[in-house]
Design an enzyme around this catalytic site. Structure first.
Site, PDB file in Angstrom:
ATOM      1  N   THR A   1     -30.705 -19.343  47.437  1.00 40.22           N
ATOM      2  CA  THR A   1     -32.114 -18.919  47.411  1.00 40.22           C
ATOM      3  C   THR A   1     -32.861 -19.633  46.291  1.00 40.22           C
ATOM      4  O   THR A   1     -33.963 -20.169  46.506  1.00 40.22           O
ATOM      5  CB  THR A   1     -32.200 -17.386  47.257  1.00 40.22           C
ATOM      6  OG1 THR A   1     -31.703 -16.795  48.465  1.00 40.22           O
ATOM      7  CG2 THR A   1     -33.614 -16.916  47.005  1.00 40.22           C
TER       8      THR A   1
ATOM      9  N   CYS B   1     -31.783  -2.569  62.811  1.00 39.44           N
ATOM     10  CA  CYS B   1     -32.424  -1.366  63.324  1.00 39.44           C
ATOM     11  C   CYS B   1     -33.624  -0.984  62.476  1.00 39.44           C
ATOM     12  O   CYS B   1     -33.544  -0.946  61.259  1.00 39.44           O
ATOM     13  CB  CYS B   1     -31.441  -0.222  63.320  1.00 39.44           C
ATOM     14  SG  CYS B   1     -32.214   1.359  63.614  1.00 39.44           S
TER      15      CYS B   1
ATOM     16  N   SER C   1     -24.819 -23.267  48.514  1.00 40.38           N
ATOM     17  CA  SER C   1     -24.418 -22.008  47.888  1.00 40.38           C
ATOM     18  C   SER C   1     -22.896 -21.881  47.928  1.00 40.38           C
ATOM     19  O   SER C   1     -22.281 -22.057  48.984  1.00 40.38           O
ATOM     20  CB  SER C   1     -25.064 -20.851  48.652  1.00 40.38           C
ATOM     21  OG  SER C   1     -24.626 -19.634  48.126  1.00 40.38           O
TER      22      SER C   1
END
Lengths: 78, 381
Positions: free
Chosen positions: B75, B325, B200
């Site tokens: 990131t 969800c 990474s």
């Protein structure tokens, strides 16, 4: 519909309804109490309770919705 | 965590740390604890470990050591690359794709708020980016093009070398998020012609919290973190010596074993898919023809990915979904949405690793077939 367990006819908690949906799918027509669900899908009931705990910790909104649903269903005697 | 047996098939999320990497890290977590910036010989020992790691990584990716910058992970590498790319010229346009990782998309969005003209390419149905899609959006005012090499959800490979060449035609900088590629497929930054590459460690058997950014020599760099002069002035802060050493060791092993690993994972993929076929499971394999082996994105029609994942979870089989969800609805991942998968709700990702066995994939395939084919599960017996 969906206030009682389809197997033992125990009144369902929001947790029962959420875990049923999470395991059988959101379109399920049949709801189980957590104990009967564990028998139905042949898994350890403790694992299901752990999954409920995990979902709550993650901030799943479903519990609130199911609580509201059950209250409304009880009020209208469904 | 309970010591229950489990099958781990989520290696694209993270890999278990290699024992050799852990072993290499241990001295720097214990007795060799000095600050690499200290002037004494104890400090120099730590500094030398960092320099060795930098040299190892540079050699593996075909770079020079001075072109490798350590970061806290993928990131940060992506954030830094995009900010450097945007600041490198007065040109306004930044091109990326809607199938990128959030660490790219959110940074581009932020640059857009600061007045940049941000253009999002639509990926192919596999999630790969076509040369044509880029050509259509390239313009003389393009400052930066940032496209991922291997899509993290489908494993689709984009033609980075060719895409980079197109970007170069208009004088733009080219960055690639290679987080799912480094340690899994051969990479030579000079052959690719790119200006920046993100990686990474925990995606190839290294520790979490460390990564690196390749920046081609001569690229104008601006620091994001100010302070001491670490990382050639680009990233201040005392280096995570142990993690850097562990990353370098893990990458060295991953690249040395790349061919064997490829054969291993190809065999596992074949076994897994043939088991699904044998069990007559109806599925679609995503990612297209050009796909990184080991990332298996499959869609099941009229299925619910979260249901599959939860059932497998209860069986001790860990996979991931492309959908999360959100109350009664499912929020389909931006990648699956961007590639227009109608079956996105029923899409799961199975990602293999070094430690995955044939028995693991067979068990997983049988479990999935049971869940998907078990029609009575929705009904009361």
């Amino acid at each position: 519909m969906g206030r009682k367990c389809v197997v033992c006819e125990k009144y369902l908690t929001p947790e029962d309804r959420v875990i049923t949906k999470k395991i059988l799918g959101f379109d399920t027509q049949f709801f189980y109490c957590t104990d009967c669900l564990s028998t139905h899908i042949d898994c350890n009931v403790t694992d299901l309770y752990l999954k409920i705990e995990q979902l709550k910790q993650e901030g799943c909104f479903c519990f609130e919705e199911e609580r509201a649903y059950l209250l409304e269903a009880a009020m209208y005697g469904e | 965590m309970e010591n229950k047996p489990f099958i781990y098939l989520d290696n694209a999320a993270t890999t278990p740390i290699r024992s050799e990497a852990l072993e290499a890290m241990m001295p720097y977590l214990s007795h060799a604890f000095a600050n690499p910036s200290s002037s004494h010989s104890f400090g120099y020992e730590a500094k030398r470990a960092i320099n060795n790691a930098r040299e190892t990584i540079a050699e593996i990716i075909g770079a020079e050591p001075c072109e490798v910058y350590f970061t806290s992970g993928g990131t940060e590498a992506n954030n830094t690359a995009l900010c450097i790319g945007a600041a490198a010229s007065d040109k306004k346009r930044i091109i990326t794709s809607s199938a990128e990782h959030k660490s790219v998309l959110k940074t581009v969005e932020s640059l857009g708020e600061k007045g940049r003209d941000c253009v999002y390419l639509t990926p192919e149905s596999s999630a790969a980016i076509s040369i044509r899609a880029l050509e259509e959006k390239l313009a003389d005012d393009t400052a930066l093009v940032s496209l991922m090499q291997v899509n993290n959800e489908t494993g689709a490979l984009s033609p980075i070398k060719e895409l980079c060449a197109k970007a170069k035609n208009v004088g733009a900088l080219f960055h690639t998020d290679s987080i799912q590629a480094v340690g899994h497929i051969p990479i030579n930054v000079k052959e690719l012609g790119i200006d920046m590459l993100s990686s990474s460690a925990h995606k190839f058997g290294g520790p979490k919290g460390v990564g690196f950014l390749y920046i081609k020599k001569g690229t104008p760099v601006t620091p994001l973190i100010f302070g001491g002069g670490q990382e050639m002035g680009v990233r201040a802060g005392t280096e995570n010596v142990a993690a850097i050493v562990g990353m370098s060791r893990a990458l060295k092993i991953a690249t040395s074993n790349m061919n064997e690993e490829l054969i291993h994972q190809e065999k596992l993929e074949k076994t897994f898919l043939s088991m699904l076929n044998k069990e007559k499971v109806a599925y679609t394999l995503n990612g297209g023809e050009e796909r990184r082996c080991g990332i298996i994105s499959i869609s099941f029609e009229k299925e619910n990915a979260e249901r599959i994942m939860n059932r497998l979870d209860l069986m001790g089989i860990y996979i991931s979904t492309g959908a999360a969800c959100d109350s009664r609805k499912f929020e389909v991942s931006h990648v699956l949405r961007s590639i227009g998968k109608e079956k996105a709700h029923g899409t799961v990702r199975i990602s293999l690793g070094t430690e995955t066995t044939e028995s693991d994939v067979k068990t997983a395939a049988l479990a999935i077939s049971k869940i998907v084919n078990d029609n009575h599960i929705h009904t009361h017996n």
